[in-house]
Scaffold this active site. Structure first.
Site, PDB file in Angstrom:
ATOM      1  N   MET A 118      -8.178 -10.692  -1.683  1.00 24.69           N
ATOM      2  CA  MET A 118      -8.932 -10.514  -2.929  1.00 24.69           C
ATOM      3  C   MET A 118     -10.422 -10.735  -2.686  1.00 24.69           C
ATOM      4  O   MET A 118     -11.104 -11.480  -3.378  1.00 24.69           O
ATOM      5  CB  MET A 118      -8.356 -11.470  -3.983  1.00 24.69           C
ATOM      6  N   GLY A 119     -10.951 -10.055  -1.678  1.00 25.14           N
ATOM      7  CA  GLY A 119     -12.398 -10.041  -1.444  1.00 25.14           C
ATOM      8  C   GLY A 119     -13.010  -8.948  -2.310  1.00 25.14           C
ATOM      9  O   GLY A 119     -12.429  -8.530  -3.319  1.00 25.14           O
ATOM     10  N   ARG A 120     -14.175  -8.466  -1.884  1.00 18.41           N
ATOM     11  CA  ARG A 120     -14.882  -7.451  -2.688  1.00 18.41           C
ATOM     12  C   ARG A 120     -14.015  -6.226  -2.968  1.00 18.41           C
ATOM     13  O   ARG A 120     -13.927  -5.749  -4.086  1.00 18.41           O
ATOM     14  CB  ARG A 120     -16.117  -6.959  -1.921  1.00 18.41           C
ATOM     15  N   SER A 146      -6.885  -1.213   5.081  1.00 15.84           N
ATOM     16  CA  SER A 146      -7.603  -2.320   5.732  1.00 15.84           C
ATOM     17  C   SER A 146      -7.744  -2.037   7.232  1.00 15.84           C
ATOM     18  O   SER A 146      -8.703  -1.394   7.654  1.00 15.84           O
ATOM     19  CB  SER A 146      -6.881  -3.634   5.460  1.00 15.84           C
ATOM     20  N   ARG A 147      -6.779  -2.468   8.020  1.00 11.89           N
ATOM     21  CA  ARG A 147      -6.739  -2.131   9.444  1.00 11.89           C
ATOM     22  C   ARG A 147      -5.283  -1.862   9.794  1.00 11.89           C
ATOM     23  O   ARG A 147      -4.375  -2.561   9.304  1.00 11.89           O
ATOM     24  CB  ARG A 147      -7.278  -3.282  10.303  1.00 11.89           C
ATOM     25  N   GLU A 178      -5.168   3.918  16.479  1.00 12.40           N
ATOM     26  CA  GLU A 178      -5.984   5.096  16.161  1.00 12.40           C
ATOM     27  C   GLU A 178      -6.681   5.619  17.398  1.00 12.40           C
ATOM     28  O   GLU A 178      -7.131   4.811  18.218  1.00 12.40           O
ATOM     29  CB  GLU A 178      -7.037   4.717  15.107  1.00 12.40           C
ATOM     30  N   HIS A 237      -8.550   7.542   8.372  1.00 10.02           N
ATOM     31  CA  HIS A 237      -9.557   6.476   8.268  1.00 10.02           C
ATOM     32  C   HIS A 237     -10.831   6.972   7.555  1.00 10.02           C
ATOM     33  O   HIS A 237     -11.935   6.906   8.113  1.00 10.02           O
ATOM     34  CB  HIS A 237      -9.888   5.919   9.659  1.00 10.02           C
ATOM     35  N   ALA A 241     -11.647   5.947   4.247  1.00 12.99           N
ATOM     36  CA  ALA A 241     -11.829   5.202   2.990  1.00 12.99           C
ATOM     37  C   ALA A 241     -13.297   5.088   2.565  1.00 12.99           C
ATOM     38  O   ALA A 241     -13.614   5.168   1.391  1.00 12.99           O
ATOM     39  CB  ALA A 241     -11.188   3.825   3.086  1.00 12.99           C
TER      40      ALA A 241
HETATM   41  C1  DGY Z   1     -15.003  -0.415   7.671  1.00 12.64           C
HETATM   42  O1  DGY Z   1     -16.160  -0.380   7.226  1.00 12.64           O
HETATM   43  O2  DGY Z   1     -14.539  -1.434   8.191  1.00 12.64           O
HETATM   44  C2  DGY Z   1     -14.165   0.812   7.530  1.00 12.64           C
HETATM   45  O3  DGY Z   1     -12.960   0.738   8.123  1.00 12.64           O
HETATM   46  C3  DGY Z   1     -14.936   2.048   7.932  1.00 12.64           C
HETATM   47  O4  DGY Z   1     -15.784   2.259   6.878  1.00 12.64           O
END
Ligand code: DGY
Length: 335
Positions: free
Chosen positions: A165-167, A248-249, A278, A296, A298
């Protein structure tokens, strides 16, 4: 060995490696302030090339495809600032950088809403089977309206479970509330009562989020604690009608376990922007009709990517000027 702070060398001409193609605004921002060695290519430099091109330079603007580790930092002792064009920085060995007196920076904030939009697009897209529907139509299989053709799962009014629950997690929560969702979250750091009230979210244990959410979305950094946060056991704990979304990752999810769960119907669908290895995608995932997969992207809007590039340039310039960069991730390095 720990390096001297940059402010003790005010007269040295600074030079910066830009490791890969970036938006022009970043190069313009650096021009005239530092000497720039620009690898204007979409191909990443190999480890050996990075070592060679970083030799004698004080700064690096790098991307999540560049591995910045202890052996590399040892080979380039003049480097004082490593500026990553991403909010995530798991491609950089931050403790090794800190030990060596190297400042590390990232680009938070500017990509929050863009990333949250894509997470929500995956929630809607996977829940309503958009990718599958488009493939079906383009393959010429649409021969007429049917009562149960490509039926999915409602987003409006459903329960959304957020890990992290970050930004970005908060920005996704706001979108969820806009869709009349009940929003549960889990994070090692619980928000204040006021913040929870303002966002309209409820803190819950990991097991409760998994058991109750119709959509589970991941917004945590990749750390030793979050690697495979969602594996076979967690997938089994989710509802068979639920959808998993990851922006996220990749390694936060055990991809092989997810592919098995999608094939077996343990969960209904997944929307993935990130992958464990990836750009390689697990072949079993590629075979899952109920996986909506994007590469990837986002934070990939023109305006956001431009801002990230300029921010990375500002961070490296500040660090090389002996100032505290606005987005330093290892502030203890300046102590
Ligand atoms: C990040 O900023 O960590 C994203 O995965 C790429 O924008």
């Amino acid at each position: 060995m720990r390096r001297e702070p940059v402010r003790e060398y005010p007269t040295v001409l600074r030079s910066v490696l830009v490791s890969k193609h970036v938006y022009r605004e970043a190069i313009d921002h650096l021009a005239g302030r530092v000497a720039v060695d620009y690898n204007d290519s979409d191909e990443s430099l190999s480890g050996a090339q990075l070592r060679a091109r970083l030799g004698g330079k004080q700064g690096a603007i790098c991307q999540l495809t560049d591995r910045i580790d202890a052996p590399l930092l040892d080979a380039v002792p003049d480097v004082r600032v490593v500026s990553n064009i991403a909010v995530g920085f798991d491609n950089i060995d931050v403790p090794a950088a800190t030990e060596r007196g190297v400042i590390v920076t990232n680009t938070p904030g500017v990509l929050t809403d863009t990333t949250a939009d894509l997470a929500f697009a995956l929630i809607l897209g996977a829940g309503r089977r958009i990718g599958e529907s488009e493939r079906y139509l383009r393959a010429g299989r649409y021969t007429g309206w049917r009562i149960d053709l490509l039926t999915g799962w409602d987003v409006w009014g459903a329960t959304l479970g957020i890990f992290g629950m970050g930004r970005i997690g908060q920005a996704v929560a706001r979108r969820g509330r806009g869709f009349n969702m009940r929003v549960l979250y889990h994070d090692p750091f619980r928000l204040s009562d006021d913040a929870e009230r303002e966002l309209g979210i409820e803190f819950a244990k990991k097991e409760e989020v998994l058991a109750q959410a119709d959509f589970v979305t991941l917004h945590c950094a990749l750390t030793a604690e979050t690697r495979h946060l969602v594996g076979a056991a967690e997938l089994r704990a989710m509802k068979p009608t639920s959808v998993l979304v990851n922006t996220s990752r990749g390694p936060v999810v055990d991809e092989a376990a997810l592919a098995d769960a999608l094939q077996a119907g343990t969960i209904a669908a997944a929307g993935l922007d990130v992958f464990e290895r990836e750009p390689k995608i697990h072949p079993k995932l590629l075979a899952c009709e109920n996986a909506l997969l994007v590469p990837h992207i986002a934070s990939a809007t023109v305006a956001t990517r431009r801002r990230m590039c300029v921010m990375a340039a500002e961070n490296v310039l500040a660090g090389l000027a002996g100032e505290r960069p606005p987005n330093i991730v290892n502030p203890e390095v300046l102590d």
